[in-house]
Design a protein around this motif. Structure first.
Motif, PDB file in Angstrom:
ATOM      1  N   ALA A 101      -0.779   5.595  -4.178  1.00  0.00           N
ATOM      2  CA  ALA A 101      -1.077   5.105  -2.864  1.00  0.00           C
ATOM      3  C   ALA A 101      -1.920   6.442  -1.989  1.00  0.00           C
ATOM      4  CB  ALA A 101      -0.437   4.463  -2.214  1.00  0.00           C
ATOM      5  N   ALA A 102      -0.914   7.371  -1.864  1.00  0.00           N
ATOM      6  CA  ALA A 102      -1.536   8.579  -1.115  1.00  0.00           C
ATOM      7  C   ALA A 102      -2.626   9.271  -1.742  1.00  0.00           C
ATOM      8  CB  ALA A 102      -0.378   9.483  -0.943  1.00  0.00           C
ATOM      9  N   LYS A 103      -2.806   9.336  -3.030  1.00  0.00           N
ATOM     10  CA  LYS A 103      -3.830  10.049  -3.776  1.00  0.00           C
ATOM     11  C   LYS A 103      -5.085   9.194  -3.454  1.00  0.00           C
ATOM     12  CE  LYS A 103      -0.783  12.149  -6.986  1.00  0.00           C
ATOM     13  NZ  LYS A 103      -0.507  12.154  -8.401  1.00  0.00           N
ATOM     14  N   TYR A 104      -4.907   7.756  -3.841  1.00  0.00           N
ATOM     15  CA  TYR A 104      -6.065   7.058  -3.626  1.00  0.00           C
ATOM     16  C   TYR A 104      -6.786   7.134  -2.321  1.00  0.00           C
ATOM     17  CZ  TYR A 104      -8.732   2.797  -3.141  1.00  0.00           C
ATOM     18  OH  TYR A 104      -9.885   1.945  -2.520  1.00  0.00           O
ATOM     19  N   PHE A 105      -5.675   7.017  -1.126  1.00  0.00           N
ATOM     20  CA  PHE A 105      -6.107   7.009   0.207  1.00  0.00           C
ATOM     21  C   PHE A 105      -7.133   8.466   0.405  1.00  0.00           C
ATOM     22  CE2 PHE A 105      -6.396   7.740   4.672  1.00  0.00           C
ATOM     23  CZ  PHE A 105      -6.739   6.774   4.875  1.00  0.00           C
ATOM     24  N   VAL A 106      -6.485   9.563   0.129  1.00  0.00           N
ATOM     25  CA  VAL A 106      -7.077  10.831   0.139  1.00  0.00           C
ATOM     26  C   VAL A 106      -8.490  10.812  -0.507  1.00  0.00           C
ATOM     27  CG1 VAL A 106      -6.824  13.051  -0.163  1.00  0.00           C
ATOM     28  CG2 VAL A 106      -5.128  12.084   0.793  1.00  0.00           C
TER      29      VAL A 106
END
Length: 129
Positions: A101-106
């Motif tokens: 989720a974090a990689k997608y958001f970044v």
């Protein structure tokens, strides 16, 4: 799940992109205010991602993001306001791991948007080549 595995990497990535946005803004090569997002913070089982000056409320409205630990998955959630509607807190997408989720958001909401607002100092003129 109960843990935000990869939180340190996410915070490091957000710090990096905030620095890039500030540097581009100071050089006059960022077409909006910087940064787009402030550093995230935990609020119980939710990681809040506050809007920065570059994502402030305007005539179009605003969007707030968070990542919620839902015990068996993580959801990237959005809420906000458009010209006509208030959008309640709702999931935009689900992930099996926090770091996904974090990689997608970044990638989608920080790096890609930074590239969109970046005004390069020189671009080759294709018609002249």
């Amino acid at each position: 799940m109960g843990e935000f595995a990869g939180l340190t990497d996410f915070l490091d990535a957000m710090t990096y992109w905030n620095a890039v946005q500030r540097m581009l803004a100071s050089d006059g090569r960022f077409t909006t205010k910087a940064p787009l997002y402030e550093l995230p913070h935990l609020d119980g089982r939710r990681l809040m991602i506050p809007r920065g000056p570059g994502s402030a409320e305007n005539s179009e409205g605003y969007t707030d993001y968070s990542i919620l630990d839902e015990s068996d998955r993580y959801s990237l959630r959005i809420s906000g306001r458009t010209r006509k509607d208030i959008r309640p807190d709702r999931p935009k997408s689900w992930f099996g791991h926090f770091d996904d989720a974090a990689k997608y958001f970044v990638g989608a909401h920080v790096a890609e948007i930074t590239r969109m607002f970046h005004k390069p100092s020189t671009l080759p003129v294709v018609n002249l080549q």
